[in-house]
Design a protein around this motif. Sequence first.
Motif, PDB file in Angstrom:
ATOM      1  N   UNK A 195      -0.002  -8.514 -13.250  1.00 39.83           N
ATOM      2  CA  UNK A 195      -0.181  -6.948 -13.082  1.00 39.83           C
ATOM      3  C   UNK A 195      -0.635  -6.508 -11.614  1.00 39.83           C
ATOM      4  N   UNK A 196      -0.136  -7.676 -10.440  1.00 36.58           N
ATOM      5  CA  UNK A 196      -0.308  -7.198  -9.117  1.00 36.58           C
ATOM      6  C   UNK A 196       0.948  -7.219  -8.473  1.00 36.58           C
ATOM      7  N   UNK A 197       1.059  -6.043  -7.469  1.00 39.04           N
ATOM      8  CA  UNK A 197       2.390  -5.947  -6.676  1.00 39.04           C
ATOM      9  C   UNK A 197       1.933  -6.529  -5.375  1.00 39.04           C
ATOM     10  N   UNK A 198       3.359  -7.076  -4.733  1.00 37.79           N
ATOM     11  CA  UNK A 198       3.144  -7.564  -3.134  1.00 37.79           C
ATOM     12  C   UNK A 198       4.061  -6.435  -2.602  1.00 37.79           C
ATOM     13  N   UNK A 199       3.442  -6.185  -1.492  1.00 41.34           N
ATOM     14  CA  UNK A 199       3.929  -4.719  -0.683  1.00 41.34           C
ATOM     15  C   UNK A 199       4.255  -5.465   0.727  1.00 41.34           C
ATOM     16  N   UNK A 200       5.494  -5.484   1.166  1.00 37.86           N
ATOM     17  CA  UNK A 200       5.463  -5.840   2.509  1.00 37.86           C
ATOM     18  C   UNK A 200       6.204  -4.713   3.393  1.00 37.86           C
ATOM     19  N   UNK A 201       6.174  -4.912   4.813  1.00 37.42           N
ATOM     20  CA  UNK A 201       6.855  -3.983   5.686  1.00 37.42           C
ATOM     21  C   UNK A 201       6.028  -2.810   5.921  1.00 37.42           C
ATOM     22  N   UNK A 202       4.666  -2.995   5.699  1.00 39.76           N
ATOM     23  CA  UNK A 202       3.915  -1.924   5.890  1.00 39.76           C
ATOM     24  C   UNK A 202       3.562  -1.822   7.415  1.00 39.76           C
ATOM     25  N   UNK A 203       3.183  -0.632   8.032  1.00 43.18           N
ATOM     26  CA  UNK A 203       2.544  -0.419   9.242  1.00 43.18           C
ATOM     27  C   UNK A 203       1.334  -1.193   9.716  1.00 43.18           C
ATOM     28  N   UNK A 204       1.201  -1.655  10.680  1.00 36.61           N
ATOM     29  CA  UNK A 204      -0.183  -2.146  10.868  1.00 36.61           C
ATOM     30  C   UNK A 204      -1.419  -1.377  10.575  1.00 36.61           C
ATOM     31  N   UNK A 253       5.832   4.768   3.643  1.00 34.90           N
ATOM     32  CA  UNK A 253       4.521   5.035   3.789  1.00 34.90           C
ATOM     33  C   UNK A 253       4.031   4.759   5.252  1.00 34.90           C
ATOM     34  N   UNK A 254       3.662   5.905   5.907  1.00 37.71           N
ATOM     35  CA  UNK A 254       3.454   6.138   7.396  1.00 37.71           C
ATOM     36  C   UNK A 254       4.734   5.774   7.971  1.00 37.71           C
ATOM     37  N   UNK A 255       5.739   6.085   7.656  1.00 40.32           N
ATOM     38  CA  UNK A 255       7.036   5.748   8.304  1.00 40.32           C
ATOM     39  C   UNK A 255       7.716   4.623   8.321  1.00 40.32           C
ATOM     40  N   UNK A 256       7.059   3.864   7.412  1.00 45.56           N
ATOM     41  CA  UNK A 256       7.735   2.534   7.108  1.00 45.56           C
ATOM     42  C   UNK A 256       8.326   2.329   5.671  1.00 45.56           C
ATOM     43  N   UNK A 257       9.540   1.774   5.676  1.00 40.72           N
ATOM     44  CA  UNK A 257      10.304   1.677   4.286  1.00 40.72           C
ATOM     45  C   UNK A 257       9.751   0.609   3.774  1.00 40.72           C
ATOM     46  N   UNK A 258       8.871   0.628   2.587  1.00 41.03           N
ATOM     47  CA  UNK A 258       8.421  -0.750   1.968  1.00 41.03           C
ATOM     48  C   UNK A 258       9.105  -1.365   1.029  1.00 41.03           C
ATOM     49  N   UNK A 259       8.741  -2.711   0.818  1.00 41.77           N
ATOM     50  CA  UNK A 259       9.592  -3.418  -0.444  1.00 41.77           C
ATOM     51  C   UNK A 259       8.414  -3.754  -1.337  1.00 41.77           C
ATOM     52  N   UNK A 260       8.630  -3.626  -2.498  1.00 41.74           N
ATOM     53  CA  UNK A 260       7.443  -3.986  -3.622  1.00 41.74           C
ATOM     54  C   UNK A 260       8.133  -4.815  -4.360  1.00 41.74           C
TER      55      UNK A 260
END
Length: 476
Positions: A236-245, A296-303
């Motif tokens: 029940x945990x999601x990994x989210x990548x490609x976020x802005x610093x 999110x904040x201009x970055x397309x995220x992968x979940x």
Amino acid sequence: MNEESTDGTNGCGKVRTGTQNEAALLALMEKTGYNMVQENGQRKFGGPPPGWEGPPPPRGCEVFVGKIPRDMYEDELVPVFERAGKIYEFRLMMEFSGENRGYAFVMYTTKEEAQLAIRILNNYEIRPGKFIGVCVSLDNCRLFIGAIPKEKKKEEILDEMKKVTEGVVDVIVYPSATDKTKNRGFAFVEYESHRAAAMARRKLIPGTFQLWGHTIQVDWADPEKEVDEETMQRVKVLYVRNLMISTTEETIKAEFNKFKPGAVERVKKLRDYAFVHFFNREDAVAAMSVMNGKCIDGASIEVTLAKPVNKENTWRQHLNGQISPNSESLLVYANKEESHSKTLGKPPTLPTRLNGQHSPSPPEIERCTYPFFPGTKLTPISMYSLKSNHFNSAVMHLDYYCNKNNWAPPEYYLYSTTSQDGKVLLVYKIVIPAIANGSQSYFMPDKLCTTLEDAKELAAQFTLLHLVPFCPEKRV
């Protein structure tokens, strides 16, 4: 069927002649209806089985079998492996002498059958005192390509790889954490088959091949860790990548709570990726489908769903800042952005405990710098007066761990060998004097490194993993 006329035993101390071997195999073929062909050092039973229609089974349906007695053949092995399900193909590796080479590959018709084979046949006593090993077998179809110019786009890399190698299916490129218009300096190239990937690697591996005037680095991509479906059904945990610093944990939590307020328990962000913990699995799965590809904040995220990490692999992750076996989350190395991680660009793994206890490893600590102003008061201290979370390096943590247990410092002994392509490969053996006379006299990892620093760090990681049973409290 081409079968050598050599002698063997039947496992009971009686010699079985080549004629008897052939008769036993012919009887198996007649009973099952499968064909058997020997070529290129292996004997194939089936592939496909009688009456099979359609393509071969997908990846994940094959298991590797090791420690097979050299005088054991398909007539004894096939009935054992049929207990787990229908065999699509059984490949036994053969010597010129007619003995087997001690290992085989068994492909089932479904992934579930392959997983069952691992559960019921790994460490199975196939003969008195002879135990076989069974694990998943995955044909690697993906190469890691490093030292790629960071301004190159996915389409450019894909076109270039198709020009220089055959069988390219796709290219996976990740944007830089600090500049989303650039790549991270490496890519993963997916091929149509393991053979195509192997041929491409053979062509590119000498180290002199260049793309856009740059000498590239080429190696097999580390395969993603397989997690059984039953375990994944509980995640029940999601990994989210490609976020802005610059994106904060509060922002991530707010965005993921939009589809259902209060669904998110907490968020842990490190650099440009994060773990989003939900109270309920159903909410996590729903959020994954809603949020994947969102901005999110201009970055397309992968979940994706985060994959629980196997406790045996915690300290074995091969450097490059992939994971830390601590109680909370991941550990970020200083130059992770510049490092060439051969894992598929992501560490979607949840740290766990070792043997039911926290491992002797540093909890995650924020890594940053602060301005040093003239006149700032400084106090001399010993490193041993600090807490374990102040240590990022496994080498430093091992020294700290020994000191806290009133042991003498670890002793490092360096060894080397030469790879087939002439590279000097290094490995450290570590001796802990306080326990050297016990059941474990030294610790040495099962991987070799090309740099001294990596070899020392890997040896320390390996030692920390295996030190848990020797520590009275099993933790620092």
